[in-house]
Design a protein around this motif. Structure first.
Motif, PDB file in Angstrom:
ATOM      1  N   GLY A  48    -113.958 -12.517   9.096  1.00  0.00           N
ATOM      2  CA  GLY A  48    -112.908 -13.241   9.813  1.00  0.00           C
ATOM      3  C   GLY A  48    -112.695 -14.641   9.267  1.00  0.00           C
ATOM      4  N   HIS A  49    -113.404 -14.973   8.179  1.00  0.00           N
ATOM      5  CA  HIS A  49    -113.221 -16.290   7.554  1.00  0.00           C
ATOM      6  C   HIS A  49    -112.599 -16.123   6.173  1.00  0.00           C
ATOM      7  N   ASP A  50    -111.597 -15.250   6.100  1.00  0.00           N
ATOM      8  CA  ASP A  50    -110.913 -14.993   4.835  1.00  0.00           C
ATOM      9  C   ASP A  50    -109.848 -16.063   4.586  1.00  0.00           C
ATOM     10  N   PHE A  51    -109.192 -15.958   3.437  1.00  0.00           N
ATOM     11  CA  PHE A  51    -108.178 -16.940   3.057  1.00  0.00           C
ATOM     12  C   PHE A  51    -107.088 -17.081   4.128  1.00  0.00           C
ATOM     13  N   TRP A  52    -106.756 -15.976   4.783  1.00  0.00           N
ATOM     14  CA  TRP A  52    -105.658 -16.019   5.778  1.00  0.00           C
ATOM     15  C   TRP A  52    -106.033 -16.806   7.008  1.00  0.00           C
ATOM     16  N   HIS A  53    -107.339 -16.885   7.308  1.00  0.00           N
ATOM     17  CA  HIS A  53    -107.788 -17.766   8.394  1.00  0.00           C
ATOM     18  C   HIS A  53    -107.454 -19.210   8.014  1.00  0.00           C
ATOM     19  N   ALA A  54    -107.807 -19.610   6.806  1.00  0.00           N
ATOM     20  CA  ALA A  54    -107.531 -20.980   6.355  1.00  0.00           C
ATOM     21  C   ALA A  54    -106.021 -21.245   6.348  1.00  0.00           C
ATOM     22  N   ASN A  55    -105.268 -20.261   5.908  1.00  0.00           N
ATOM     23  CA  ASN A  55    -103.811 -20.391   5.859  1.00  0.00           C
ATOM     24  C   ASN A  55    -103.227 -20.588   7.274  1.00  0.00           C
ATOM     25  N   ARG A  56    -103.698 -19.805   8.242  1.00  0.00           N
ATOM     26  CA  ARG A  56    -103.196 -19.951   9.621  1.00  0.00           C
ATOM     27  C   ARG A  56    -103.590 -21.311  10.192  1.00  0.00           C
ATOM     28  N   VAL A  57    -104.823 -21.750   9.914  1.00  0.00           N
ATOM     29  CA  VAL A  57    -105.273 -23.048  10.439  1.00  0.00           C
ATOM     30  C   VAL A  57    -104.399 -24.163   9.861  1.00  0.00           C
ATOM     31  N   SER A  58    -104.080 -24.070   8.570  1.00  0.00           N
ATOM     32  CA  SER A  58    -103.235 -25.084   7.947  1.00  0.00           C
ATOM     33  C   SER A  58    -101.841 -25.121   8.602  1.00  0.00           C
ATOM     34  N   GLN A  59    -101.235 -23.948   8.754  1.00  0.00           N
ATOM     35  CA  GLN A  59     -99.891 -23.889   9.347  1.00  0.00           C
ATOM     36  C   GLN A  59     -99.894 -24.458  10.767  1.00  0.00           C
ATOM     37  N   LEU A  60    -100.852 -23.991  11.574  1.00  0.00           N
ATOM     38  CA  LEU A  60    -100.857 -24.377  12.985  1.00  0.00           C
ATOM     39  C   LEU A  60    -101.197 -25.857  13.162  1.00  0.00           C
ATOM     40  N   ALA A  61    -102.158 -26.353  12.392  1.00  0.00           N
ATOM     41  CA  ALA A  61    -102.545 -27.763  12.526  1.00  0.00           C
ATOM     42  C   ALA A  61    -101.352 -28.657  12.180  1.00  0.00           C
ATOM     43  N   GLN A  62    -100.614 -28.289  11.142  1.00  0.00           N
ATOM     44  CA  GLN A  62     -99.455 -29.106  10.754  1.00  0.00           C
ATOM     45  C   GLN A  62     -98.362 -29.022  11.807  1.00  0.00           C
ATOM     46  N   LYS A  63     -98.171 -27.816  12.356  1.00  0.00           N
ATOM     47  CA  LYS A  63     -97.142 -27.653  13.387  1.00  0.00           C
ATOM     48  C   LYS A  63     -97.461 -28.516  14.622  1.00  0.00           C
ATOM     49  N   LEU A  64     -98.725 -28.516  15.025  1.00  0.00           N
ATOM     50  CA  LEU A  64     -99.131 -29.318  16.198  1.00  0.00           C
ATOM     51  C   LEU A  64     -98.960 -30.808  15.909  1.00  0.00           C
ATOM     52  N   TYR A  65     -99.328 -31.212  14.701  1.00  0.00           N
ATOM     53  CA  TYR A  65     -99.218 -32.632  14.325  1.00  0.00           C
ATOM     54  C   TYR A  65     -97.745 -33.054  14.298  1.00  0.00           C
ATOM     55  N   ILE A  66     -96.896 -32.219  13.694  1.00  0.00           N
ATOM     56  CA  ILE A  66     -95.466 -32.548  13.572  1.00  0.00           C
ATOM     57  C   ILE A  66     -94.819 -32.632  14.961  1.00  0.00           C
ATOM     58  N   ALA A  67     -95.240 -31.761  15.875  1.00  0.00           N
ATOM     59  CA  ALA A  67     -94.684 -31.806  17.236  1.00  0.00           C
ATOM     60  C   ALA A  67     -94.992 -33.155  17.897  1.00  0.00           C
ATOM     61  N   ASP A  68     -96.125 -33.756  17.575  1.00  0.00           N
ATOM     62  CA  ASP A  68     -96.499 -35.036  18.187  1.00  0.00           C
ATOM     63  C   ASP A  68     -95.998 -36.252  17.403  1.00  0.00           C
ATOM     64  N   PHE A  69     -95.986 -36.163  16.063  1.00  0.00           N
ATOM     65  CA  PHE A  69     -95.700 -37.361  15.253  1.00  0.00           C
ATOM     66  C   PHE A  69     -94.511 -37.225  14.314  1.00  0.00           C
ATOM     67  N   GLY A  70     -93.853 -36.050  14.279  1.00  0.00           N
ATOM     68  CA  GLY A  70     -92.778 -35.845  13.305  1.00  0.00           C
ATOM     69  C   GLY A  70     -93.348 -35.561  11.921  1.00  0.00           C
ATOM     70  N   ASN A  71     -92.442 -35.345  10.952  1.00  0.00           N
ATOM     71  CA  ASN A  71     -92.950 -34.941   9.628  1.00  0.00           C
ATOM     72  C   ASN A  71     -92.812 -36.010   8.552  1.00  0.00           C
ATOM     73  N   ASP A  72     -92.739 -37.294   8.979  1.00  0.00           N
ATOM     74  CA  ASP A  72     -92.574 -38.378   7.999  1.00  0.00           C
ATOM     75  C   ASP A  72     -93.851 -38.708   7.240  1.00  0.00           C
ATOM     76  N   ASN A  73     -94.982 -38.554   7.909  1.00  0.00           N
ATOM     77  CA  ASN A  73     -96.232 -39.005   7.292  1.00  0.00           C
ATOM     78  C   ASN A  73     -96.790 -37.925   6.348  1.00  0.00           C
ATOM     79  N   VAL A  74     -96.274 -37.969   5.126  1.00  0.00           N
ATOM     80  CA  VAL A  74     -96.622 -36.952   4.129  1.00  0.00           C
ATOM     81  C   VAL A  74     -98.124 -36.983   3.817  1.00  0.00           C
ATOM     82  N   ASP A  75     -98.713 -38.186   3.785  1.00  0.00           N
ATOM     83  CA  ASP A  75    -100.142 -38.301   3.469  1.00  0.00           C
ATOM     84  C   ASP A  75    -100.999 -37.641   4.550  1.00  0.00           C
TER      85      ASP A  75
END
Ligand code: ADP
Ligand code: NI
Length: 221
Positions: free
Chosen positions: A24-51
């Motif tokens: 359950g710790h395959d590449f797709w786990h990392a891929n989902r975590v990346s997508q979801l973490a960015q989505k949650l961050y963007i919902a709170d702060f927008g997508n301006d902070n590229v860094d």
């Protein structure tokens, strides 16, 4: 170095270490975590902070590549990640942020200490925990349990109160016990409001699954 190249190199690095993992710790786990973490961050702060988004993406893809479940030599794996981040021209501050996050975000490490993660780290940790919940969480739990030679369920094996990483890794357990020992508690450990909401919904779904499972086990349905 341009962002696209950085992204590709990080994903290749993660793929080489996580592809085909059966726990359950395959590449797709990392891929989902990346997508979801960015989505949650963007919902709170927008997508301006590229860094900040790049830090989140890197930490999400790399978080399990230094975990003792996946690699035998943690120190060597950490050095490899540090080398990659240097090659990809992350600033010292960004490198420290990513390394601290991936070294301190796991559930098991936080049983004995509560580590204070960076803002970016908090979003990655929430996304990683959410990926342990819901339908995907159920699938991952049985995959992991099978790999660890644990039974699906055994009423003679008690649910225990996990207090340390050693308890977490070494005690006799079953896949069903793991829901009670860890997964149902995760919603209370979330950092962000949006993360808490998703975690709660996915936890409700798992409770339904567990109720159905026990009713079938006991011959009620
Ligand atoms: P962390 O890295 O945060 O300490 P793990 O990587 O150990 O957490 O757990 C990630 C997922 O692996 C869990 O949420 C669960 O799906 C699965 N898992 C871990 N331990 C067990 C276990 N003993 N039985 C079943 N599944 C487990
Ligand atoms: Ni993970």
């Amino acid at each position: 170095m341009d962002l696209e190249t950085k992204r590709q190199r990080i994903q290749e690095f993660a793929k080489a270490r996580m592809d085909f993992d059966p726990t359950g710790h395959d590449f797709w786990h990392a891929n989902r975590v990346s997508q979801l973490a960015q989505k949650l961050y963007i919902a709170d702060f927008g997508n301006d902070n590229v860094d900040a988004l790049m830090i989140i993406e890197a930490a999400a893809y790399l978080h399990d590549t230094i975990d003792d479940k996946l690699v035998s030599d943690i120190i060597f794996s950490q050095m490899e990640v540090e080398k990659l981040l240097e090659e990809l021209e992350f600033s010292t501050e960004a490198r420290e942020n990513i390394m601290f996050t991936i070294q301190h975000m796991s559930y098991s490490k936080n049983l004995t200490n509560q580590y204070d993660l960076s803002i970016e780290g908090k979003y990655v940790q929430d996304a990683d925990r959410i990926d342990a919940l819901g339908a995907i969480g159920i699938a991952r739990t049985f995959a992991y349990g099978g790999h660890a030679n644990n039974e699906i369920y055994n009423p003679n094996i008690p649910v225990i109160d996990l207090k340390s990483k050693e308890d977490y890794r070494n005690h006799p357990t079953t896949a069903i016990n793991h829901f009670h020992e860890k997964l149902l508690k995760l919603e209370l450990t979330m950092n962000t409001e949006a993360g808490t909401k998703i975690a709660h919904e996915r936890t409700e779904f798992m409770r339904q699954f567990l109720a159905e499972f026990m009713a079938e086990w006991q011959g009620e349905i």
